[in-house]
Design a protein around this motif. Structure first.
Motif, PDB file in Angstrom:
ATOM      1  N   TRP A  36       0.837  -1.181   0.000  1.00  0.00           N
ATOM      2  CA  TRP A  36       0.000   0.000   0.000  1.00  0.00           C
ATOM      3  C   TRP A  36       0.876   1.237   0.000  1.00  0.00           C
ATOM      4  O   TRP A  36       1.805   1.348   0.804  1.00  0.00           O
ATOM      5  CB  TRP A  36      -0.925   0.027   1.219  1.00  0.00           C
ATOM      6  CG  TRP A  36      -2.015  -0.990   1.170  1.00  0.00           C
ATOM      7  CD1 TRP A  36      -2.012  -2.235   1.711  1.00  0.00           C
ATOM      8  CD2 TRP A  36      -3.287  -0.833   0.538  1.00  0.00           C
ATOM      9  NE1 TRP A  36      -3.193  -2.876   1.462  1.00  0.00           N
ATOM     10  CE2 TRP A  36      -3.997  -2.036   0.738  1.00  0.00           C
ATOM     11  CE3 TRP A  36      -3.891   0.201  -0.179  1.00  0.00           C
ATOM     12  CZ2 TRP A  36      -5.294  -2.228   0.248  1.00  0.00           C
ATOM     13  CZ3 TRP A  36      -5.171   0.008  -0.669  1.00  0.00           C
ATOM     14  CH2 TRP A  36      -5.851  -1.195  -0.451  1.00  0.00           C
ATOM     15  N   TYR A  37       0.579   2.127  -0.900  1.00  0.00           N
ATOM     16  CA  TYR A  37       1.210   3.427  -0.965  1.00  0.00           C
ATOM     17  C   TYR A  37       0.139   4.487  -0.757  1.00  0.00           C
ATOM     18  O   TYR A  37      -1.049   4.221  -0.911  1.00  0.00           O
ATOM     19  CB  TYR A  37       1.886   3.650  -2.317  1.00  0.00           C
ATOM     20  CG  TYR A  37       3.109   2.794  -2.562  1.00  0.00           C
ATOM     21  CD1 TYR A  37       4.380   3.362  -2.569  1.00  0.00           C
ATOM     22  CD2 TYR A  37       2.996   1.433  -2.797  1.00  0.00           C
ATOM     23  CE1 TYR A  37       5.507   2.595  -2.810  1.00  0.00           C
ATOM     24  CE2 TYR A  37       4.115   0.652  -3.029  1.00  0.00           C
ATOM     25  CZ  TYR A  37       5.365   1.238  -3.040  1.00  0.00           C
ATOM     26  OH  TYR A  37       6.485   0.477  -3.278  1.00  0.00           O
ATOM     27  N   ARG A  45       4.243  10.297  -3.515  1.00  0.00           N
ATOM     28  CA  ARG A  45       3.696   9.008  -3.133  1.00  0.00           C
ATOM     29  C   ARG A  45       4.710   8.273  -2.262  1.00  0.00           C
ATOM     30  O   ARG A  45       5.899   8.222  -2.579  1.00  0.00           O
ATOM     31  CB  ARG A  45       3.354   8.186  -4.372  1.00  0.00           C
ATOM     32  CG  ARG A  45       2.640   6.883  -4.069  1.00  0.00           C
ATOM     33  CD  ARG A  45       2.199   6.177  -5.347  1.00  0.00           C
ATOM     34  NE  ARG A  45       1.259   6.983  -6.114  1.00  0.00           N
ATOM     35  CZ  ARG A  45       0.637   6.549  -7.214  1.00  0.00           C
ATOM     36  NH1 ARG A  45       0.863   5.323  -7.663  1.00  0.00           N
ATOM     37  NH2 ARG A  45      -0.198   7.351  -7.859  1.00  0.00           N
ATOM     38  N   TYR A  97      -3.091   3.642  -2.595  1.00  0.00           N
ATOM     39  CA  TYR A  97      -2.978   2.830  -3.796  1.00  0.00           C
ATOM     40  C   TYR A  97      -2.449   1.445  -3.469  1.00  0.00           C
ATOM     41  O   TYR A  97      -1.480   1.301  -2.724  1.00  0.00           O
ATOM     42  CB  TYR A  97      -2.026   3.473  -4.809  1.00  0.00           C
ATOM     43  CG  TYR A  97      -2.474   4.812  -5.328  1.00  0.00           C
ATOM     44  CD1 TYR A  97      -3.267   4.893  -6.468  1.00  0.00           C
ATOM     45  CD2 TYR A  97      -2.104   5.990  -4.693  1.00  0.00           C
ATOM     46  CE1 TYR A  97      -3.671   6.124  -6.954  1.00  0.00           C
ATOM     47  CE2 TYR A  97      -2.506   7.220  -5.164  1.00  0.00           C
ATOM     48  CZ  TYR A  97      -3.286   7.281  -6.298  1.00  0.00           C
ATOM     49  OH  TYR A  97      -3.684   8.503  -6.784  1.00  0.00           O
ATOM     50  N   CYS A  98      -3.068   0.461  -4.055  1.00  0.00           N
ATOM     51  CA  CYS A  98      -2.583  -0.907  -3.960  1.00  0.00           C
ATOM     52  C   CYS A  98      -1.563  -1.150  -5.062  1.00  0.00           C
ATOM     53  O   CYS A  98      -1.732  -0.683  -6.187  1.00  0.00           O
ATOM     54  CB  CYS A  98      -3.746  -1.882  -4.088  1.00  0.00           C
ATOM     55  SG  CYS A  98      -3.294  -3.624  -3.984  1.00  0.00           S
ATOM     56  N   ASN A  99      -0.516  -1.870  -4.729  1.00  0.00           N
ATOM     57  CA  ASN A  99       0.560  -2.112  -5.680  1.00  0.00           C
ATOM     58  C   ASN A  99       0.967  -3.576  -5.670  1.00  0.00           C
ATOM     59  O   ASN A  99       1.003  -4.216  -4.628  1.00  0.00           O
ATOM     60  CB  ASN A  99       1.768  -1.234  -5.337  1.00  0.00           C
ATOM     61  CG  ASN A  99       2.988  -1.568  -6.169  1.00  0.00           C
ATOM     62  OD1 ASN A  99       3.928  -2.206  -5.686  1.00  0.00           O
ATOM     63  ND2 ASN A  99       2.985  -1.132  -7.424  1.00  0.00           N
ATOM     64  N   ASP A 112       4.948  -4.273 -12.698  1.00  0.00           N
ATOM     65  CA  ASP A 112       4.551  -3.311 -11.684  1.00  0.00           C
ATOM     66  C   ASP A 112       3.137  -2.825 -12.011  1.00  0.00           C
ATOM     67  O   ASP A 112       2.929  -2.159 -13.026  1.00  0.00           O
ATOM     68  CB  ASP A 112       5.535  -2.141 -11.659  1.00  0.00           C
ATOM     69  CG  ASP A 112       5.409  -1.284 -10.420  1.00  0.00           C
ATOM     70  OD1 ASP A 112       6.102  -0.246 -10.349  1.00  0.00           O
ATOM     71  OD2 ASP A 112       4.624  -1.637  -9.515  1.00  0.00           O
ATOM     72  N   ASP A 113       2.196  -3.181 -11.157  1.00  0.00           N
ATOM     73  CA  ASP A 113       0.807  -2.838 -11.394  1.00  0.00           C
ATOM     74  C   ASP A 113       0.232  -2.048 -10.225  1.00  0.00           C
ATOM     75  O   ASP A 113       0.628  -2.237  -9.071  1.00  0.00           O
ATOM     76  CB  ASP A 113      -0.035  -4.102 -11.621  1.00  0.00           C
ATOM     77  CG  ASP A 113       0.360  -4.844 -12.880  1.00  0.00           C
ATOM     78  OD1 ASP A 113      -0.113  -4.467 -13.972  1.00  0.00           O
ATOM     79  OD2 ASP A 113       1.148  -5.809 -12.777  1.00  0.00           O
ATOM     80  N   TRP A 114      -0.709  -1.182 -10.561  1.00  0.00           N
ATOM     81  CA  TRP A 114      -1.319  -0.300  -9.571  1.00  0.00           C
ATOM     82  C   TRP A 114      -2.830  -0.331  -9.658  1.00  0.00           C
ATOM     83  O   TRP A 114      -3.412  -0.485 -10.736  1.00  0.00           O
ATOM     84  CB  TRP A 114      -0.853   1.143  -9.781  1.00  0.00           C
ATOM     85  CG  TRP A 114       0.606   1.347  -9.550  1.00  0.00           C
ATOM     86  CD1 TRP A 114       1.609   1.191 -10.455  1.00  0.00           C
ATOM     87  CD2 TRP A 114       1.218   1.751  -8.325  1.00  0.00           C
ATOM     88  NE1 TRP A 114       2.818   1.473  -9.873  1.00  0.00           N
ATOM     89  CE2 TRP A 114       2.611   1.817  -8.572  1.00  0.00           C
ATOM     90  CE3 TRP A 114       0.735   2.064  -7.054  1.00  0.00           C
ATOM     91  CZ2 TRP A 114       3.522   2.192  -7.580  1.00  0.00           C
ATOM     92  CZ3 TRP A 114       1.636   2.431  -6.066  1.00  0.00           C
ATOM     93  CH2 TRP A 114       3.006   2.495  -6.342  1.00  0.00           C
TER      94      TRP A 114
END
Length: 124
Positions: A36-37, A45, A97-99, A112-114
């Motif tokens: 989580w960011y 961020r 944001y979920c990462n 790398d997905d967001w």
């Protein structure tokens, strides 16, 4: 293709709690980190918490600002990561944001997905 869908954000009073969820679907494989960011207005961020599974087992890490107040966990069967946050403060207000970060051994690639992000507002 990977899809990350966050839920659980919203308005909460100072001192309250929230449980954020992120459900991942699609191509989930190998060594990966879910985290989580957050990004507050006028700020960069930043990482809040992350949980990694790989050859060395499971590990977690937290930002100093949330240590003792946040707990990250994941359900590997459901490919879902959770962030439980307690004793929320106004400074926790941000878009969260979920990462998902992944590495494949063959072919050697990094992914790398967001997620779209979910608003958390801590205010009375």
């Amino acid at each position: 293709q990977v899809q990350l869908v966050e839920s659980g954000g919203g308005l909460v009073q100072p001192g309250g709690s929230l449980r954020l969820s992120c459900a991942a679907s699609g191509s989930i494989f190998g060594i990966n980190t879910m985290g989580w960011y957050r990004q507050a207005p006028g700020k960069q961020r930043e990482l809040v918490a992350a949980i990694t599974r790989g050859t060395r087992g499971i590990s977690t890490n937290y930002a100093d600002s949330v240590k003792g107040r946040a707990t990250i966990s994941r359900d590997n069967v459901k490919n879902t990561v959770y962030l439980q946050m307690n004793s929320l403060k106004p400074e926790d207000t941000a878009v969260y944001y979920c990462n998902l970060k992944q590495q494949s051994s063959w072919p050697p690639r990094e992914y790398d997905d967001w997620g779209q992000g979910t608003q958390v507002t801590v205010s009375s």
